[in-house]
Design a protein around this motif. Structure first.
Motif, PDB file in Angstrom:
ATOM      1  N   GLU A 149       3.672  -9.239 -25.846  1.00 11.36           N
ATOM      2  CA  GLU A 149       4.924  -8.523 -25.600  1.00 11.36           C
ATOM      3  C   GLU A 149       6.132  -9.430 -25.765  1.00 11.36           C
ATOM      4  OE1 GLU A 149       4.638  -5.010 -22.472  1.00 11.36           O
ATOM      5  OE2 GLU A 149       3.834  -6.858 -21.630  1.00 11.36           O
ATOM      6  N   ASN A 150       7.250  -8.821 -26.078  1.00 13.19           N
ATOM      7  CA  ASN A 150       8.542  -9.507 -26.113  1.00 13.19           C
ATOM      8  C   ASN A 150       9.459  -8.803 -25.122  1.00 13.19           C
ATOM      9  OD1 ASN A 150      10.989 -10.710 -26.642  1.00 13.19           O
ATOM     10  ND2 ASN A 150      11.053 -10.178 -28.814  1.00 13.19           N
TER      11      ASN A 150
ATOM     12  N   GLU B 285      12.037  -9.681 -23.564  1.00 12.51           N
ATOM     13  CA  GLU B 285      13.467  -9.943 -23.671  1.00 12.51           C
ATOM     14  C   GLU B 285      14.148  -9.039 -24.693  1.00 12.51           C
ATOM     15  OE1 GLU B 285      13.992 -14.052 -24.494  1.00 12.51           O
ATOM     16  OE2 GLU B 285      13.158 -14.728 -22.575  1.00 12.51           O
ATOM     17  N   ASN B 286      13.377  -8.541 -25.659  1.00  9.99           N
ATOM     18  CA  ASN B 286      13.971  -7.670 -26.682  1.00  9.99           C
ATOM     19  C   ASN B 286      12.972  -6.563 -27.030  1.00  9.99           C
ATOM     20  OD1 ASN B 286      15.317  -6.484 -28.802  1.00  9.99           O
ATOM     21  ND2 ASN B 286      15.911  -8.415 -29.755  1.00  9.99           N
TER      22      ASN B 286
ATOM     23  N   CYS C 218       9.760  -5.821 -29.972  1.00 12.12           N
ATOM     24  CA  CYS C 218       8.495  -6.135 -29.307  1.00 12.12           C
ATOM     25  C   CYS C 218       7.321  -5.627 -30.138  1.00 12.12           C
ATOM     26  CB  CYS C 218       8.468  -5.512 -27.917  1.00 12.12           C
ATOM     27  SG  CYS C 218       6.881  -5.676 -27.074  1.00 12.12           S
TER      28      CYS C 218
END
Length: 431
Positions: free
Chosen positions: A348-349, A351-352, A356
Motif C-alpha cells: 500500500e501507499n 500517503e497517496n 496506491c
C-alpha cells in the motif's frame, strides 16, 4: 576532491589570467637599481630571463606574467624581462637578473587530472514541459509545410486536386486526423537544434509533453490510447521497441529522459480511463513483480495474484494490505514448501491513495465483469470502447491482444524507474 588538486586547478586558472598592479614609484626604483649595476648584470640576466609584460595604467604599472608572484617586482622570486614604453616614444627593453644570492625558482604546473563528469541525471528534466512539446511540433510543422510547398511547385497539379496539405502550427487547432498523421511523421522526421534525430527516449518525452499540452488546453485526446491514434502508437512502437539503456565511453549509464512522475503528470498513469488504469497495473506489475517480457505478463492471471492482509502485532487495529505473485510459478508443484521470499509483492501507499497499487488493483477488479475474477488464464482485459466514469463495467471478458500488450510494455520499459528496478534485480541475482 583533495586539496592538492584544488590548488593545482586554482593555480592553472591563475597563470592564465594573472595580473598584478605595481605602484609606479616602485617600478622606477627597481629600474634605477638595475641601471646602477652596469651592462654586465644586464647581459647575465638576459640568459635566464622569461618574458613579462609591464604597461602603464594611470599611476600604476600593470604586471602580467606566467610565474608565481609574491609582492612587488623587488620581491620577485623568479627572473623577469621588463618592457617599458616611455612617454617620449623611446622604447627600451631592459633585461635584468634578480639581485645576487637569490636562485631562480621553477614553477612546475602539475598535470590536471580529468574531472569526474557530473551525473548525467543532473542534466535531465524532472518534469514535463508542455511548451517544449509545442515548440518541437511547430518547428517540425514549419519544416514539413515548406517541404510540401516546394514539392507542389515542382510537379503539375492534377485536375480536381484537393487543397495543399498544411499542418497547423497550433496543436489545439489541429484536427484529429491531421494530428495523428503529423505525430506519425514526427516519429521519423523530428530533429533537434543540431539537425540530428532525437534519441528514442527523448522523442517519447516530447510526445508526453505534447500530451500534457493538449490536456492543459482543453483537448481530451489521449494520443497513446484513443482508437483515433492507433497508427501513431504503432509508429512510436517501432522507434521504442529496441531501446536499451545507453552507456557513455566513460562507463556512465545514461538515465532515461522519461520518469514515472511524468506519466502521472500527463494522465498516462492513474484511473482516468480504462486504458490508463490497465497501463498503470502493467506498470506496477513490471516495477514490483519484475515482469519484463510479454510472455511473463501473459502468464499473469487473476487467480495467481494473491491478496494478503497483515496486522500490526503492537496494534491489532493497524492493518496493511499487499498483493503477491509467486515469482517461480510451478515451484509449489514440486513438493517444496513455498516461503515468503518466493513471492514478489506490491504494498500500500497510504500517503497517496490515488497512486496506491492496492487501491488501483481493487478499482480494476471493481470495474471488471464478475465472471472473470477467478480466471487462471488472463489478467489484462480489453477496455470497452465507450464508457463513462461512473459506468459499472469498464472491460469486456476478452483479454487484450499480444500486440497491444507489447506496445504498452515497450513504453513502460523506457521509464527510468523501471530500468533502475530491473538493473537492481539483475545485480542481486548475479550475487
Amino acid at each position: 576532491m583533495n586539496n592538492s588538486l584544488e590548488n593545482t586547478i586554482s593555480f592553472e586558472e591563475y597563470i592564465r589570467v594573472k595580473a598584478r598592479t605595481i605602484p609606479q614609484h616602485r617600478m622606477k626604483e627597481f629600474l634605477d637599481s638595475l641601471a646602477s649595476k652596469g651592462p654586465e648584470a644586464l647581459q647575465e640576466f638576459q640568459q635566464t630571463a622569461t618574458t613579462t609584460m609591464v604597461y602603464q595604467q594611470g599611476g600604476n604599472c600593470i604586471y602580467t606574467d606566467s610565474t608565481e608572484v609574491a609582492g612587488s617586482l623587488l620581491e620577485l622570486a623568479c627572473p623577469v624581462t621588463t618592457s617599458v614604453q616611455q612617454q617620449t616614444q623611446q622604447e627600451q627593453q631592459i633585461q635584468v637578473q634578480q639581485p645576487q644570492q637569490v636562485q631562480a625558482q621553477t614553477v612546475q604546473v602539475a598535470e590536471v587530472e580529468p574531472q569526474p563528469q557530473p551525473s548525467p541525471e543532473l542534466l535531465l528534466p524532472n518534469s514535463l514541459k508542455p511548451e517544449e512539446g509545442l515548440e518541437v511540433w511547430k518547428s517540425w510543422a514549419q519544416t514539413k509545410n515548406a517541404e510540401l510547398e516546394k514539392e507542389s511547385q515542382n510537379r503539375l497539379a492534377p485536375i480536381g486536386r484537393r487543397q495543399l496539405l498544411r499542418f497547423q502550427e497550433d496543436l489545439i487547432s489541429s484536427a484529429v486526423a491531421e494530428l495523428n498523421y503529423g505525430l506519425c511523421l514526427m516519429t521519423r522526421e523530428a530533429r533537434n537544434g543540431e539537425g540530428e534525430p532525437y534519441d528514442p527516449d527523448v522523442l517519447y518525452y516530447i510526445f508526453l509533453c505534447i500530451q500534457k499540452y493538449l490536456f492543459e488546453n482543453g483537448r481530451v485526446d489521449d494520443i497513446f490510447s484513443d482508437l483515433y491514434y492507433i497508427r501513431f502508437t504503432e509508429w512510436l512502437h517501432e522507434v521504442l521497441k529496441d531501446v536499451q539503456p545507453r552507456v557513455t565511453p566513460l562507463g556512465y549509464v545514461l538515465p532515461s529522459h522519461v520518469t514515472e512522475e511524468m506519466l502521472w503528470e500527463c494522465k498516462q498513469l492513474g484511473a482516468h480511463s480504462p486504458s490508463t488504469l490497465l497501463t498503470t497495473l502493467m506498470f506496477f506489475n513490471t516495477k514490483y513483480f519484475l515482469l519484463k517480457t510479454v510472455d511473463q505478463h501473459m502468464k499473469l492471471a487473476f487467480s495467481k495474484v494473491l491478496r494478503q492482509t497483515k496486522k500490526n502485532p503492537s496494534n491489532p487495529k493497524d492493518k496493511s494490505t499487499s498483493i503477491r505473485y509467486l515469482k517461480a510459478l510451478g515451484i509449489h508443484q514440486t513438493g517444496q514448501k513455498v516461503t515468503d521470499d518466493m513471492y514478489a509483492e506490491q504494498t500500500e501507499n497510504p500517503e497517496n491513495p490515488l497512486r496506491c497499487p492496492i487501491k488501483l488493483y481493487d478499482f480494476y477488479l471493481f470495474k471488471c465483469p464478475q465472471s472473470v475474477k477467478g480466471r487462471n488464464d488472463t489478467f489484462y482485459l480489453t477496455p470497452e470502447p465507450v464508457v463513462a466514469p461512473n459506468s459499472p463495467i469498464w472491460y469486456s471478458i476478452q483479454p487484450i491482444s499480444r500486440e497491444q500488450m507489447e506496445q504498452m510494455l515497450t513504453r513502460i520499459l523506457v521509464i527510468r524507474e523501471i530500468q533502475e528496478a530491473i538493473a537492481v534485480a539483475n545485480a542481486s541475482t548475479m550475487h
